[in-house]
Motif scaffolding. Sequence first.
Motif, PDB file in Angstrom:
ATOM      1  N   ASP A   1      10.697  -2.827  -1.209  1.00 44.55           N
ATOM      2  CA  ASP A   1       9.231  -2.941  -1.182  1.00 44.55           C
ATOM      3  C   ASP A   1       8.604  -1.678  -0.600  1.00 44.55           C
ATOM      4  OD1 ASP A   1       9.260  -5.378  -2.376  1.00 44.55           O
ATOM      5  OD2 ASP A   1       8.895  -6.537  -0.554  1.00 44.55           O
ATOM      6  N   ARG A   2       9.215  -1.132   0.445  1.00 43.61           N
ATOM      7  CA  ARG A   2       8.700   0.109   1.032  1.00 43.61           C
ATOM      8  C   ARG A   2       8.809   1.278   0.056  1.00 43.61           C
ATOM      9  NH1 ARG A   2      11.177  -1.887   5.819  1.00 43.61           N
ATOM     10  NH2 ARG A   2      13.034  -0.604   5.465  1.00 43.61           N
TER      11      ARG A   2
ATOM     12  N   ARG B   1       6.201   0.954  -2.730  1.00 41.98           N
ATOM     13  CA  ARG B   1       4.848   1.291  -2.281  1.00 41.98           C
ATOM     14  C   ARG B   1       4.693   2.786  -2.053  1.00 41.98           C
ATOM     15  NH1 ARG B   1       5.403  -3.585   0.819  1.00 41.98           N
ATOM     16  NH2 ARG B   1       6.051  -2.354   2.621  1.00 41.98           N
TER      17      ARG B   1
ATOM     18  N   PRO C   1      12.972  -5.882   1.734  1.00 37.91           N
ATOM     19  CA  PRO C   1      12.008  -5.077   2.511  1.00 37.91           C
ATOM     20  C   PRO C   1      12.147  -3.580   2.242  1.00 37.91           C
ATOM     21  CG  PRO C   1      13.040  -6.734   3.912  1.00 37.91           C
ATOM     22  CD  PRO C   1      13.809  -6.724   2.629  1.00 37.91           C
TER      23      PRO C   1
END
Length: 206
Positions: A201-202, A205, A198
Motif C-alpha cells: 500500500d505504501r 501510494r 501495508p
Amino acid sequence: MQNEVHQKVSQSAGGAEKMSAAREAAFCGLFVALMCIGARISIVIPIGTGVTVSLQILFALLAGFLLGPRAGFRSVLIYLVLGLIGLPVYAHGGGASYLLRPTYGFLIGFAAAAFLAGLFRSRMKRRTKTAYLIFGELAMLSYYACGLVYLYVMTNFLLPSANPVGLRTLAFVWFFSTVGPDLVIGAAASLLAFRLVPVFDRIRRG
C-alpha cells in the motif's frame, strides 16, 4: 493566477494518476511472471490421470490480497490469455485447445480466487491474521468450485469422448486428494499477505 494554480494542480494530479497506473501495470506484470513460475513448481499426485498441486494458488491469492479485486483478477486473466494464445506458460504448455481440457476450470479458478481475495480484503472490518486466514481459505475454495464444476460439466455433457466423472470421483480424486496441501498453501498466502499488504500500500501510494 488562480487559473494557473488550478492548471498546475490538475497536471500534478494527472501525473499521479499516470504514475499509479504505471505501478499497477508493473505489479500486474510481476504477478503474471509469478503465475508462470508457479506453474513450474508443482507436485503430481499419481491418482487417476494425475492431480497436480502447484504454487499458482499462492500467487493468485497474493495477487488479490495485494493488488485488490480488479488488478488481482486482471493479472491472472492476462496469464490465462497468454496461455490460450499459445505461449507455453501453463504447466504443460499452452494453446486454445486447453479450453477443451476438463481440468481447465482449475485455471479459471485462479482468477476467481484472486478476485475474491481482493474483494474480501477490501471489505474487512478488522484486518487481523485470523480474518486473512479465513478469507484466504474461502477464496482458495472458489478455485476448487470452478475446477470441479467445469470438470463435471465437460466430462458429462460437453465432451462425448471423455470418460464421465461421477460425484464420488470428483470428491475423492479431485478434491480430497489435494485440498489438504492447498489449505496449507492458502494459509501461507494469507499470512504473507497480512505482512505485505501495508508495504504494498505504501509503494502504491508512492
